[in-house]
Scaffold this active site. Structure first.
Site, PDB file in Angstrom:
ATOM      1  N   GLU A  85       4.199  69.797   5.018  1.00 14.45           N
ATOM      2  CA  GLU A  85       4.647  70.267   6.611  1.00 14.45           C
ATOM      3  C   GLU A  85       5.144  69.475   6.636  1.00 14.45           C
ATOM      4  OE1 GLU A  85       3.624  73.842   6.107  1.00 14.45           O
ATOM      5  OE2 GLU A  85       4.614  73.398   8.111  1.00 14.45           O
ATOM      6  N   CYS A 144      12.512  70.051   0.035  1.00 12.75           N
ATOM      7  CA  CYS A 144      12.108  71.051   1.097  1.00 12.75           C
ATOM      8  C   CYS A 144      11.465  70.846   2.363  1.00 12.75           C
ATOM      9  CB  CYS A 144      10.295  71.448  -0.461  1.00 12.75           C
ATOM     10  SG  CYS A 144       9.792  73.031  -0.006  1.00 12.75           S
ATOM     11  N   HIS A 165      11.083  71.441  -4.913  1.00 10.58           N
ATOM     12  CA  HIS A 165       9.796  70.553  -4.929  1.00 10.58           C
ATOM     13  C   HIS A 165      10.876  70.263  -6.653  1.00 10.58           C
ATOM     14  CE1 HIS A 165       6.964  70.091  -2.663  1.00 10.58           C
ATOM     15  NE2 HIS A 165       7.278  71.522  -2.304  1.00 10.58           N
ATOM     16  N   GLU A 222       9.773  67.232  -8.110  1.00  8.14           N
ATOM     17  CA  GLU A 222       9.072  66.167  -8.698  1.00  8.14           C
ATOM     18  C   GLU A 222       7.442  67.467  -9.732  1.00  8.14           C
ATOM     19  OE1 GLU A 222       8.869  67.059  -5.972  1.00  8.14           O
ATOM     20  OE2 GLU A 222       6.854  67.260  -4.987  1.00  8.14           O
TER      21      GLU A 222
HETATM   22  N1  GLN Z   1       7.626  75.245   3.922  1.00  7.11           N
HETATM   23  C1  GLN Z   1       6.884  73.950   4.636  1.00  7.11           C
HETATM   24  C2  GLN Z   1       7.966  73.419   6.034  1.00  7.11           C
HETATM   25  O1  GLN Z   1       8.108  74.324   6.400  1.00  7.11           O
HETATM   26  C3  GLN Z   1       8.148  73.502   3.202  1.00  7.11           C
HETATM   27  C4  GLN Z   1       7.616  73.770   2.381  1.00  7.11           C
HETATM   28  C5  GLN Z   1       7.182  72.700   1.378  1.00  7.11           C
HETATM   29  O2  GLN Z   1       7.830  71.689   1.617  1.00  7.11           O
HETATM   30  N2  GLN Z   1       7.036  72.906   0.051  1.00  7.11           N
HETATM   31  O3  GLN Z   1       7.438  72.957   6.891  1.00  7.11           O
END
Ligand code: GLN
Length: 188
Positions: A47, A79, A171, A173
């Protein structure tokens, strides 16, 4: 060489697992002192808002920016990690970022968890396509000067590099593939 994995929140243990598979020395990074011992750093998915506030309270935000500016740290953001590297972020609840990569990225660009998906990516420099997971993924909407696009999906960049910084909106991994990590390990 020791590869650090930012271990404040999110998918860090899976990245450590991949590094272990590759027999690379890996270390969890939670403090500026931990950062001193690593030459590379993976910022995992999770997050971005939570990781951003923990980067601030631990003092790691300043420490990472300073190492990156000195050119002594190679970074891979995946991400949420890609969001944290971007200079500009759009969408709701935009977190303060490290601002190390001149691109614009939109948080949660595909909607909720239900809009998560897998895709085969053709990655520049890799022979075979790799399957990766997009989980509440962001979308790179603009790339700046000298940002190289290494992979795209549906017409948008999903893996980009500039100098010592690599960022992917997915991702790499979760399916156990090691190709992108190997690409990162080769980066100087
Ligand atoms: N939705 C997340 C964000 O904005 C990112 C999602 C993820 O890392 N899988 O922080």
């Amino acid at each position: 060489m020791t590869v650090g994995v930012l271990a404040l929140q999110g998918d860090y243990s899976e990245h450590i697992g991949i590094l272990n598979t590759l027999k690379v020395k890996a270390a969890e990074v939670r403090t500026p002192a931990d950062l001193k011992h690593v030459q590379k750093l993976i910022i995992p998915g999770g997050e971005s808002t939570t990781i951003a506030s923990l980067l601030e309270t631990t003092g790691l935000r300043k420490a990472i920016i300073s190492r990156a500016r000195k050119g002594t740290l190679t970074i891979f953001g995946t991400c949420a990690g890609a969001i944290l590297l971007a200079r500009k972020v759009s969408g709701k609840n935009v977190p303060p970022t490290l601002g190390l990569l001149n691109m614009k990225i939109e948080r949660n660009a595909f909607g909720s968890q239900l809009q998560s998906f897998e895709a085969h990516l053709n990655i520049k420099g890799l022979q075979d396509p790799m399957v990766v997971s997009f989980i509440r993924a962001p979308r790179i909407t603009k790339t700046g000067w000298r940002v190289e696009v290494l992979a795209s999906h549906d017409g948008y960049p999903v893996l980009v590099r500039k100098g010592k910084i690599l960022a992917g909106t997915f991702h790499p991994e979760l399916r156990g593939g090691t190709e992108i990590h190997r690409l990162f390990l080769k980066m100087k």
